[in-house]
Design an enzyme around this catalytic site. Structure first.
Site, mmCIF file in Angstrom:
data_model
loop_
_atom_site.group_PDB
_atom_site.id
_atom_site.type_symbol
_atom_site.label_atom_id
_atom_site.label_comp_id
_atom_site.label_asym_id
_atom_site.label_seq_id
_atom_site.Cartn_x
_atom_site.Cartn_y
_atom_site.Cartn_z
ATOM 1 N N GLU A 5 0.812 -1.218 0.000
ATOM 2 C CA GLU A 5 0.000 0.000 0.000
ATOM 3 C C GLU A 5 0.847 1.270 0.000
ATOM 4 O O GLU A 5 0.369 2.353 0.313
ATOM 5 C CB GLU A 5 -0.935 -0.019 1.217
ATOM 6 C CG GLU A 5 -1.902 -1.187 1.225
ATOM 7 C CD GLU A 5 -3.123 -0.982 0.344
ATOM 8 O OE1 GLU A 5 -3.703 0.113 0.370
ATOM 9 O OE2 GLU A 5 -3.508 -1.925 -0.373
ATOM 10 N N HIS B 239 -4.563 1.819 7.355
ATOM 11 C CA HIS B 239 -3.154 2.072 7.071
ATOM 12 C C HIS B 239 -2.483 2.602 8.329
ATOM 13 O O HIS B 239 -3.141 3.213 9.182
ATOM 14 C CB HIS B 239 -2.974 3.119 5.970
ATOM 15 C CG HIS B 239 -3.364 2.660 4.611
ATOM 16 N ND1 HIS B 239 -4.065 3.446 3.730
ATOM 17 C CD2 HIS B 239 -3.135 1.495 3.967
ATOM 18 C CE1 HIS B 239 -4.266 2.782 2.600
ATOM 19 N NE2 HIS B 239 -3.715 1.600 2.719
ATOM 20 N N CYS C 143 -2.849 11.459 3.531
ATOM 21 C CA CYS C 143 -3.188 10.593 2.395
ATOM 22 C C CYS C 143 -2.929 11.300 1.073
ATOM 23 O O CYS C 143 -2.599 10.663 0.074
ATOM 24 C CB CYS C 143 -4.659 10.187 2.449
ATOM 25 S SG CYS C 143 -5.052 8.914 3.649
#
Length: 448
Positions: free
Chosen positions: A174, A250, A371
């Site tokens: 990721e 995350h 993000c």
């Protein structure tokens, strides 16, 4: 030689919508099917970029992807003209059309993992595009991501690019959302911190029970090998499976690091004391002094952290050595989080200032300030080798704002995704964008 941490923010794409595609992401799920405002989303992101640039930080921009991804729909058996492909998908498999329209590439913390030249064996900055194979709508991103990064960081003397890892569950990757780097100075050797949710092959590691752990230990180890990192310059840590099951999909939803500092929640990791000791020891060997700021669960619960995105903030170094925290408006709206931040900044500690940004359009889909940015540490020679078209300036901000105003809709619902005109609007906008950012041909419609 001077060195910088450059934040390359994702430019929100024209098809920004609330498809509720990300299982395990509380905000994405809870706002599913609402109408979105792509124009407002892009302008909110650009405002953050401009503000950081004006504060003196090096700031860049990363282009969005072509959506809907008609080629992906063709691979799933839909045929005919582009308009017919979209029409058939809307009629026969609307969830697949929604997935092919996702603007999730805006969260470029997931675009790649980046290791600066001070850490790598060949002295180049290394990029590995993330395969994002846990979610279909994200797994289709990495080919374009690789082309865009290649157009931004094209000089092979300074930059090395790696293809995404094998797209299988064992190597779920990721990107930088689970990667942080600690260092005394950005241009000096540091310690790269890889956080994983599970191990694919070693059953000694626990795993979450409710939501998927998206990053594997094996993927993190593979990236470290590809980048030529020294063992003494790497620390691996496991995220607490219990917090993954609470919506921490995350690591950057529960911890953020910068320079010599880790800002984290008490429940973020397994074996926290051992991890902190290893970070401290390895950073000391390269001349750094590791420091940590732990947020106790008694002050801020995991649920508070997930709902406010306290840790999905940007931790930035001021010239005087103090740190600034960039947080979303939702932090001010959460009483416990805001009280904690007020106490933190008034305590005279490492984090002296908090700045609040309205990023509601992104937040409602499950992505905050951290993000939206990919961090790339560069020395001044490397920065000079970056495609200058993607470095934020006042004129570029003006051009991009005008571009958004010209091309973006101010309302988008699920039914709008079935409109073939949306694809034409998106391609027209992106064709113009590649000229503004001087990227060349990076999109499938330009290449094919």
């Amino acid at each position: 030689m001077k060195s910088y941490e450059v934040n390359f923010d994702g430019l929100v794409g024209p098809t920004h919508n609330y498809g509720g595609l990300s299982y395990g992401n509380v905000a994405s799920q809870s706002n599913s099917q609402q109408s979105s405002n792509p124009k407002e989303a892009a302008l909110q992101g650009l405002a953050k970029m401009k503000a950081l640039m004006e504060m003196g930080f090096q700031q860049g921009v990363l282009a969005p992807q072509e959506r809907p991804d008609v080629a992906a729909l063709r691979r799933l058996g839909f045929s005919g003209t582009d308009a017919q492909v979209i029409e058939r998908a809307a009629k026969e498999a609307m969830p697949l059309l929604v997935a092919s329209c996702s603007a999730s590439s805006m969260w470029v913390a997931n675009a790649a993992t980046v290791s600066p030249s001070a850490d790598t064996a060949d002295g180049r900055v290394h990029f590995t595009a993330a395969n994002l194979n846990c979610k279909y709508h994200r797994s289709i991103e990495h080919p374009t991501t690789s082309r865009v990064l290649g157009a931004m960081f094209a000089d092979q003397q300074h930059f090395a690019h790696h293809a995404a890892l094998p797209a299988v569950a064992q190597f779920g990757d990721e990107g930088a959302a689970n990667h942080t780097r600690f260092c005394r100075e950005y241009g000096e050797a540091g310690v790269e911190f890889f956080v994983f949710g599970r191990s694919a092959f070693d059953t000694r590691y626990p795993a979450p029970q409710k939501y998927p752990a998206r990053q594997t230990l094996e993927a993190s180890q593979a990236v470290a090998r590809l980048h030529g990192l020294r063992d003494e310059g790497v620390v691996y840590a496991q995220q607490n499976p219990a917090v993954i099951d609470q919506g921490v999909f995350h690591n950057d939803v529960i911890a953020v690091g910068n320079g010599e500092v880790l800002f984290y929640h008490e429940d973020a990791f397994l074996d926290t004391e051992q991890m902190l000791a290893e970070l401290q020891g390895k950073l000391a060997k390269v001349g750094g002094k590791f420091q940590s700021v732990c947020v106790p669960r008694s002050a801020v619960t995991v649920d508070d952290a997930v709902r406010s995105y306290l840790f999905n903030s940007q931790l930035l170094s001021r010239p005087d050595g103090s740190m600034l925290l960039i947080v979303p408006e939702e932090c001010r709206g959460n009483e416990r989080v805001w009280n904690y931040l007020q106490g933190l900044t008034s305590s005279g500690g490492l984090i002296r200032e908090v700045k609040v940004f309205d990023l509601k359009q992104s937040m409602q889909n499950g992505g905050g300030p951290a993000c939206l940015r990919l961090r790339v540490a560069l020395n001044e020679t490397e920065l000079a080798a970056v495609n200058p078209g993607v470095i934020m300036t006042a004129p570029l901000y003006g051009s991009l704002t005008a571009w958004v105003e010209k091309h973006y809709r101010d309302r988008l619902s699920e039914t709008d995704l079935a409109d073939p005109q949306l694809l034409l609007e998106c391609r027209t906008a992106l064709d113009e964008l590649t000229q503004i950012l001087k990227l060349g041909a990076v999109y499938p419609f330009q290449i094919n």
